[in-house]
Design an enzyme around this catalytic site. Structure first.
Site, short mmCIF file in Angstrom:
data_model
loop_
_atom_site.label_atom_id
_atom_site.label_comp_id
_atom_site.label_asym_id
_atom_site.label_seq_id
_atom_site.Cartn_x
_atom_site.Cartn_y
_atom_site.Cartn_z
N PRO A 130 0.80 -1.23 0.00
CA PRO A 130 0.00 0.00 0.00
C PRO A 130 0.83 1.28 0.00
O PRO A 130 0.43 2.28 -0.60
CB PRO A 130 -0.82 -0.13 1.29
CG PRO A 130 -0.93 -1.59 1.54
CD PRO A 130 0.37 -2.17 1.07
N GLY A 133 3.88 0.91 -3.80
CA GLY A 133 3.60 0.96 -5.22
C GLY A 133 4.71 0.32 -6.02
O GLY A 133 5.11 -0.82 -5.76
N GLU A 243 7.90 -10.29 -17.20
CA GLU A 243 6.63 -9.67 -16.83
C GLU A 243 6.32 -8.47 -17.74
O GLU A 243 5.19 -8.28 -18.18
CB GLU A 243 6.65 -9.21 -15.37
CG GLU A 243 5.33 -8.59 -14.92
CD GLU A 243 5.32 -8.19 -13.46
OE1 GLU A 243 4.33 -7.57 -13.03
OE2 GLU A 243 6.30 -8.49 -12.74
#
Length: 389
Positions: A130, A133, A243
């Site tokens: 949280p 990021g 990714e």
């Protein structure tokens, strides 16, 4: 299909996957989008077909195929009107399972990788926090070793499959004072005491579950440390190229789908006595977007080919994600406009595609972060090397 990269076997695989998706997935998409929950049976069907084992070793039930089979898997998932469903599938197969295969020991591979390939277990990768990021090194979750256990405390957010998952791959600081050199990677069963997950309400990707997860004194055995203690950050960095390429491929594929759908719509829609595909303003706008998408696709394929050979393509993968997700957003925005009022209606695919696509420049590293990474490479001449040999 570009014959430089795809063989007849690739094409047969694509046709098989298309048929499977149309038969087994498409009939359920609208329900999953509305309920925000994907029924578990579909993971098993993917596993039975071998789709989760495309690039994994045969010893654990995988197919050990080249990366262009993965490209096909990703591209076809973007063309069934639910990027959320697609995300649930590829986050399991290429985020969580990548770490199982790379850092897991033989026990972990037998007990978690093999069932994940079979579709019997679902995984989620838990890195983002949280307060952090895109700042992976700034994570606050801790893992303290006590005897034969690690005690984990902290939280994660924006975790795809965070509700569905049977296990988490968790990044936590074992030596907080060492910054990014104090991060380790752990395997955690989701049914342990102290684990809680809350489903987040998103603009798009409605079919997928995205969760905020809390760890309150969660105890895991020391053997669930994956790889070496303190090597978590290099492990994470090592997989970022894949990714980012996944996100780039998703971008060019959904943009292609938007263009194809819009061309079909324009060939049927009439205004002022003629098909709207005859209006120059629309025609020229569409071919500009098609050109941009084709550029992205060719660049993405070239980067995949190099990665498949074992080259370190972090710069190219970063460029690919930055550009492809931007082009996808711009393309889909224009395609929606070409449908006029119908583009704004939920019964047409462009409305959902528009919402789903917006995640591209955010997830997996925001475009702003990627630009700074590229600035260091291009302007500051920083040379990134493979983090783990």
């Amino acid at each position: 299909m570009n014959s430089s990269y795809f063989t007849e076997e690739h094409q047969l695989f694509r046709e098989s996957l298309k048929g499977f998706l149309q038969k087994e997935v498409v009939p359920h998409i609208e329900k999953w989008e509305k309920t925000g929950s994907i029924e578990r049976f579909i993971w098993k069907k993917f596993g039975d077909m071998g789709f989760f084992g495309i690039g994994y070793p045969e010893a654990y039930g995988g197919l050990n195929l080249d990366l262009f089979y993965t490209v096909i898997f990703l591209e076809e998932l973007q063309k069934i009107k639910s990027s959320g469903f697609a995300a649930a599938m590829w986050a399991h197969s290429y985020l969580a399972m990548t770490h199982l295969n790379a850092e897991g020991d033989e026990r972990i591979k037998q007990d978690y990788l093999a069932p994940s390939i079979a579709g019997d277990k679902i995984g989620a990768l838990c890195i983002t926090e949280p307060f952090g990021g895109s700042d992976v090194a700034g994570m606050r979750t801790t893992a303290v070793k006590k005897g034969d256990k690690y005690i984990i405390n902290g939280s994660k957010t924006f975790i795809t499959n965070g509700i569905y998952a049977d296990y988490y791959i968790v990044a936590a600081k074992t030596s907080p004072e060492l910054g990014n050199k104090g991060i380790s990677i752990f395997l955690m069963d989701t049914n342990l005491k102290g684990v809680s997950a809350v489903k987040l309400d998103k603009l798009g990707w409605r079919a997928s579950d995205t969760a905020e997860i809390a760890f309150d004194n969660v105890e895991i055995p020391v053997e669930n440390l994956m790889g070496e203690e303190g090597k978590g950050f290099p492990y994470i960095m090592q997989h970022f190229a894949l990714e980012r390429l996944i996100m780039a491929i998703n971008g060019h594929a959904r943009a292609e789908y938007a263009i194809d759908y819009t061309i079909e719509y324009m060939s049927q829609r009439e205004a002022f006595g003629k098909k709207i595909n005859k209006f120059q303003a629309l025609r020229h706008t569409l071919v500009e977007h098609a050109t941009e998408v084709e550029h992205c696709k060719i660049f993405n394929y070239a980067a995949v080919a190099r990665l498949d050979k074992g080259e370190y393509v972090v710069k190219e993968a970063t460029m690919a994600k930055l550009k492809s997700t931007k082009v996808a957003d711009e393309t889909i925005y224009s395609c929606l406009q070409m449908l006029g009022g119908y583009g704004y209606m939920e019964e047409y695919p462009l409305a959902r595609l528009f919402r789903d696509s917006r995640l591209g420049p955010i997830g997996g590293g925001t475009s702003e972060i990627l630009k700074e990474i590229l600035s260091k490479m291009i302007i500051d001449k920083q040379d990134y090397k493979p983090a783990v040999k």
